[in-house]
Every structure is written in C-alpha cells, then in structure tokens.
Scaffold this active site. Sequence first.
Site, PDB file in Angstrom:
ATOM      1  CG  ASP A  69      22.041  36.949  35.837  1.00  0.00           C
ATOM      2  OD1 ASP A  69      21.912  37.396  36.979  1.00  0.00           O
ATOM      3  OD2 ASP A  69      21.892  35.734  35.550  1.00  0.00           O
ATOM      4  CG  MET A  70      26.523  43.058  32.592  1.00  0.00           C
ATOM      5  SD  MET A  70      25.351  43.865  31.456  1.00  0.00           S
ATOM      6  CE  MET A  70      24.885  45.301  32.411  1.00  0.00           C
ATOM      7  CE  LYS A  94      37.418  39.943  42.699  1.00  0.00           C
ATOM      8  NZ  LYS A  94      38.400  38.895  43.034  1.00  0.00           N
ATOM      9  N   GLY A  95      32.939  40.344  37.403  1.00  0.00           N
ATOM     10  CA  GLY A  95      32.727  40.103  35.966  1.00  0.00           C
ATOM     11  C   GLY A  95      33.395  38.793  35.573  1.00  0.00           C
ATOM     12  NE  ARG A 101      23.627  39.386  41.176  1.00  0.00           N
ATOM     13  CZ  ARG A 101      22.999  38.620  40.257  1.00  0.00           C
ATOM     14  NH1 ARG A 101      23.504  38.474  39.040  1.00  0.00           N
ATOM     15  NH2 ARG A 101      21.871  38.029  40.557  1.00  0.00           N
ATOM     16  CB  THR A 132      32.778  39.539  45.926  1.00  0.00           C
ATOM     17  OG1 THR A 132      34.124  39.069  45.833  1.00  0.00           O
ATOM     18  CG2 THR A 132      32.587  40.271  47.245  1.00  0.00           C
ATOM     19  CG  HIS A 133      32.437  33.763  46.213  1.00  0.00           C
ATOM     20  ND1 HIS A 133      32.460  33.911  44.843  1.00  0.00           N
ATOM     21  CD2 HIS A 133      31.199  33.352  46.529  1.00  0.00           C
ATOM     22  CE1 HIS A 133      31.291  33.594  44.344  1.00  0.00           C
ATOM     23  NE2 HIS A 133      30.506  33.258  45.338  1.00  0.00           N
ATOM     24  CE  LYS A 160      23.444  34.254  32.449  1.00  0.00           C
ATOM     25  NZ  LYS A 160      22.862  33.884  33.754  1.00  0.00           N
TER      26      LYS A 160
HETATM   27  C1  LIG Z   1      25.573  36.186  43.244  1.00  0.00           C
HETATM   28  C2  LIG Z   1      26.500  36.373  42.073  1.00  0.00           C
HETATM   29  C3  LIG Z   1      25.983  36.750  40.845  1.00  0.00           C
HETATM   30  C4  LIG Z   1      26.847  36.969  39.764  1.00  0.00           C
HETATM   31  N1  LIG Z   1      26.329  37.472  38.579  1.00  0.00           N
HETATM   32  C5  LIG Z   1      27.171  37.794  37.583  1.00  0.00           C
HETATM   33  C6  LIG Z   1      26.697  38.456  36.419  1.00  0.00           C
HETATM   34  O1  LIG Z   1      25.508  38.773  36.281  1.00  0.00           O
HETATM   35  N2  LIG Z   1      27.593  38.749  35.427  1.00  0.00           N
HETATM   36  C7  LIG Z   1      28.932  38.439  35.554  1.00  0.00           C
HETATM   37  O2  LIG Z   1      29.702  38.763  34.637  1.00  0.00           O
HETATM   38  N3  LIG Z   1      29.396  37.790  36.647  1.00  0.00           N
HETATM   39  C8  LIG Z   1      28.566  37.466  37.658  1.00  0.00           C
HETATM   40  N4  LIG Z   1      29.061  36.842  38.780  1.00  0.00           N
HETATM   41  C9  LIG Z   1      30.421  36.257  38.775  1.00  0.00           C
HETATM   42  C10 LIG Z   1      31.458  37.249  39.230  1.00  0.00           C
HETATM   43  O3  LIG Z   1      31.616  38.240  38.242  1.00  0.00           O
HETATM   44  C11 LIG Z   1      32.819  36.562  39.474  1.00  0.00           C
HETATM   45  O4  LIG Z   1      33.256  35.960  38.314  1.00  0.00           O
HETATM   46  C12 LIG Z   1      32.772  35.514  40.573  1.00  0.00           C
HETATM   47  O5  LIG Z   1      31.975  35.928  41.645  1.00  0.00           O
HETATM   48  C13 LIG Z   1      34.179  35.248  41.130  1.00  0.00           C
HETATM   49  O6  LIG Z   1      34.735  36.433  41.623  1.00  0.00           O
HETATM   50  P1  LIG Z   1      34.955  36.731  43.173  1.00  0.00           P
HETATM   51  O7  LIG Z   1      34.580  38.151  43.421  1.00  0.00           O
HETATM   52  O8  LIG Z   1      34.269  35.751  44.020  1.00  0.00           O
HETATM   53  O9  LIG Z   1      36.530  36.694  43.347  1.00  0.00           O
HETATM   54  P2  LIG Z   1      37.599  35.523  43.006  1.00  0.00           P
HETATM   55  O10 LIG Z   1      38.916  36.163  43.239  1.00  0.00           O
HETATM   56  O11 LIG Z   1      37.339  34.882  41.698  1.00  0.00           O
HETATM   57  O12 LIG Z   1      37.299  34.481  44.129  1.00  0.00           O
HETATM   58  C14 LIG Z   1      37.580  34.722  45.501  1.00  0.00           C
HETATM   59  C15 LIG Z   1      37.664  33.398  46.211  1.00  0.00           C
HETATM   60  O13 LIG Z   1      36.388  32.756  46.165  1.00  0.00           O
HETATM   61  C16 LIG Z   1      36.529  31.373  45.977  1.00  0.00           C
HETATM   62  N5  LIG Z   1      35.892  30.981  44.702  1.00  0.00           N
HETATM   63  C17 LIG Z   1      35.488  31.808  43.712  1.00  0.00           C
HETATM   64  N6  LIG Z   1      34.891  31.105  42.716  1.00  0.00           N
HETATM   65  C18 LIG Z   1      34.970  29.805  43.101  1.00  0.00           C
HETATM   66  C19 LIG Z   1      34.528  28.590  42.524  1.00  0.00           C
HETATM   67  N7  LIG Z   1      33.893  28.551  41.356  1.00  0.00           N
HETATM   68  N8  LIG Z   1      34.747  27.430  43.197  1.00  0.00           N
HETATM   69  C20 LIG Z   1      35.359  27.435  44.405  1.00  0.00           C
HETATM   70  N9  LIG Z   1      35.809  28.554  45.000  1.00  0.00           N
HETATM   71  C21 LIG Z   1      35.610  29.719  44.366  1.00  0.00           C
HETATM   72  C22 LIG Z   1      37.979  31.085  46.006  1.00  0.00           C
HETATM   73  O14 LIG Z   1      38.389  30.805  47.326  1.00  0.00           O
HETATM   74  C23 LIG Z   1      38.607  32.378  45.548  1.00  0.00           C
HETATM   75  O15 LIG Z   1      39.920  32.512  45.969  1.00  0.00           O
HETATM   76  C24 LIG Z   1      28.240  36.691  39.901  1.00  0.00           C
HETATM   77  C25 LIG Z   1      28.747  36.316  41.134  1.00  0.00           C
HETATM   78  C26 LIG Z   1      27.917  36.166  42.227  1.00  0.00           C
HETATM   79  C27 LIG Z   1      28.524  35.814  43.558  1.00  0.00           C
END
Ligand SMILES: Cc1cc2nc3c(=O)[nH]c(=O)nc-3n(C[C@H](O)[C@H](O)[C@H](O)COP(=O)(O)OP(=O)(O)OC[C@H]3O[C@@H](n4cnc5c(N)ncnc54)[C@H](O)[C@@H]3O)c2cc1C
Length: 305
Positions: free
Chosen positions: A125-126, A178-179, A175, A217-218, A91
């Site tokens: 990272d952002m 969503k944020g 990368r 993303t998950h 960061k």
């Molecule tokens: C490798 C990686 C690096 C990242 N780097 C940054 C960054 O540099 N800057 C930034 O602003 N954001 C970063 N993020 C975070 C990202 O912006 C999201 O906030 C985060 O990934 C959750 O969004 P999602 O796309 O998984 O969707 P969501 O809709 O939030 O999640 C989808 C599904 O995933 C599961 N899930 C998600 N989070 C959790 C949790 N904590 N515990 C259990 N289950 C969960 C749930 O089943 C949920 O329904 C990063 C994420 C990843 C995966």
Amino acid sequence: MGILDRAIANSVPVIPRPIVKRISSRYIAGDTLDEALSTVRDLNEQGCVATIDVLGESTESKADAASTLKDYERVVDALDEHGLKSGISVKLTGLGLDLSEELCRANLEEIVEYAGERGRFVRVDMEDSPYTEATLNIVRDMHERHENIGAVLQAYMRRSIEDVQRVIEAGFSVRLCKGIYDEPRSIAYKDFDTVRQNYIFLLDELLKGGVYVGIATHDEFLIWHALRLIHQLEVPEDRYEFQMLLGVDEELRSILVGAGHKLRVYVPFGEDWYEYSTRRLKENPKIAGYVARDVIGNITGKLKR
Ligand SMILES: Cc1cc2nc3c(=O)[nH]c(=O)nc-3n(C[C@H](O)[C@H](O)[C@H](O)COP(=O)(O)OP(=O)(O)OC[C@H]3O[C@@H](n4cnc5c(N)ncnc54)[C@H](O)[C@@H]3O)c2cc1C
C-alpha cells in the site's frame, strides 16, 4: 458531497467510537481472521478475487513489526488451507519503516518470500508522502529478486508521472488510486477534476508501458475511461484488473464482474479498525444520512425500552 455531508465528514473525529464502529462495519470484514476468510469466500463465490489487509496498531518496536509479520504469515497459511483466491496488502510502516529501513526491508523480504513460495501476491500500500520515495525504492529493489510484489501510485501526487516512468523501466505491477491522505498543494493536486485528469493520464501511460495495472477506483467516470483505454489500446485481459474497497458500490462491482473483468476487493480485518474506518467515512458521500439514522435509531430504541 452536500454541505451537510461535508460538515459531518470533517467532524468524523468527534463522532463517538461506537457509532463509528456501527456505521463503518460495512467496510471491514470483522475483528478476526475467520471473519476475513468468510468474507473472501463470499467474494470468491461472487466471482471476485481479494487482497487482505491486517489492520495493525502503530508499530513502535521491533516486536510490533515482528508480530505484524507473523499475522500476515498466518493469513497466507489460512488462505492456502481454505483454497481461497486472495493476495495480501501490507503497509511498510507496519513492517517497521519508521524504526529502520533495514528492518523493514528484512521483514518485507520474509513475507514476500513466504507468500511467493505459496503463489501469493504482495501489494505494498502507499501511505502518506514522507514514505513515497522509500516505498517505491524498496519495492523496486525487492522486485529484482521476487516477482510477486507490486506498489501503488496515487493520482493526486504531482510526482506520480515520473514514478510511472520508473515503474515502466522496472516492470513491476502497480495499483493506481486517487490517494487518500491530506497532502499539501505544493506536492499534490487538490482539485477534483485535475486529479481525475491525472488519473486518466497516468493510466494511459502505464497501460502503454505494458505495466500490469490494478485500476483502483469507484469513480464511474474513471472506470469508463479505463474501459475506453482497454478497448482502444487492445489491452489483454492478463495486463489489468479492477480493484474496489469492501463495502463500496457493490452494484458497480457486479456490473464489472458481469462484463467479464477481473475484480479484486480490498478486505481489511482486525481489532485496530478505527483509523481505517474514519478514512472511509470521510469519503462516504452519504455520511450525514448514516450518522443521523444511527443516532435516531439508537434514541428511538432507547425510548422503546
Ligand atoms: C482497492 C483500493 C486500494 C486502495 N489503496 C490505497 C493506497 O494504498 N493508498 C491510498 O492513498 N489510497 C488508497 N485507496 C483509496 C483511494 O486513494 C481513494 O481514496 C478511494 O478509492 C476513493 O476514491 P475513488 O477513486 O473511489 O473516487 P471518489 O470520487 O472518492 O468516489 C467515487 C464514488 O465512489 C463512491 N464511494 C467512494 N468511497 C466511498 C465510501 N467510503 N463509502 C461509500 N461510497 C463511496 C461514491 O459513490 C463516490 O461518489 C485505495 C482504494 C481502493 C479502491
């Protein structure tokens, strides 16, 4: 997320720290570098690569930034020593961006050079929106001299489509996530479906533009769209990877690895776990259940004693 989960997610800041630590331990490799290395070794054995994030305290002086820099150099050395497949995630505020952009650029260049000489990639990272412009400018400039650096774009940011064009011109890896930060509506989309649509739009543009994308993303709906785009655009294997956070949806992780996709896991470690943990807990759709189980487990444990 249900109403109770949302209510608990909003009250995370008042949950006692020991409870936060227990229920968030799945998101963090541990306090020490050895624990992080052991987590990366396990992930490598499961067919995943990693990126290590050193959880640092707020950087208030040149000495703090220098200490973060040294921590990352130790990580790179240890990865080499143990032959592990992992890059690092940094960061810019940790490297002194709040103190001086010049200092931050110098620190980043040192770590990027150090990692590059050892064949390691540095992902920047952002952070929240006050840092977006500077972060992208710094990565773009650094990429002119070092190939082993890339940035992050956030699908909730209204500006990201313009940033995609800049990234395509500059040719560095991105990368896409969503944020995570709470941004005002004037600069960020707030609606869940709009963020999803924008994610798909940005990913489509990045892949068509030939950018190497870390699809972070998950959200299985987005992963389905990513797989669709990879198929339709015939994106070669060496132009993308999936990325997930440690402790989140390991089943989906192994499905993607089993299907032959490269998958990188974000592995944070360090003593300064609190802020990272609260961000993860707020996103956890089952947080109410975890908190309740922890509190009840503790009370019944005490009653038995
Ligand atoms: C490798 C990686 C690096 C990242 N780097 C940054 C960054 O540099 N800057 C930034 O602003 N954001 C970063 N993020 C975070 C990202 O912006 C999201 O906030 C985060 O990934 C959750 O969004 P999602 O796309 O998984 O969707 P969501 O809709 O939030 O999640 C989808 C599904 O995933 C599961 N899930 C998600 N989070 C959790 C949790 N904590 N515990 C259990 N289950 C969960 C749930 O089943 C949920 O329904 C990063 C994420 C990843 C995966």
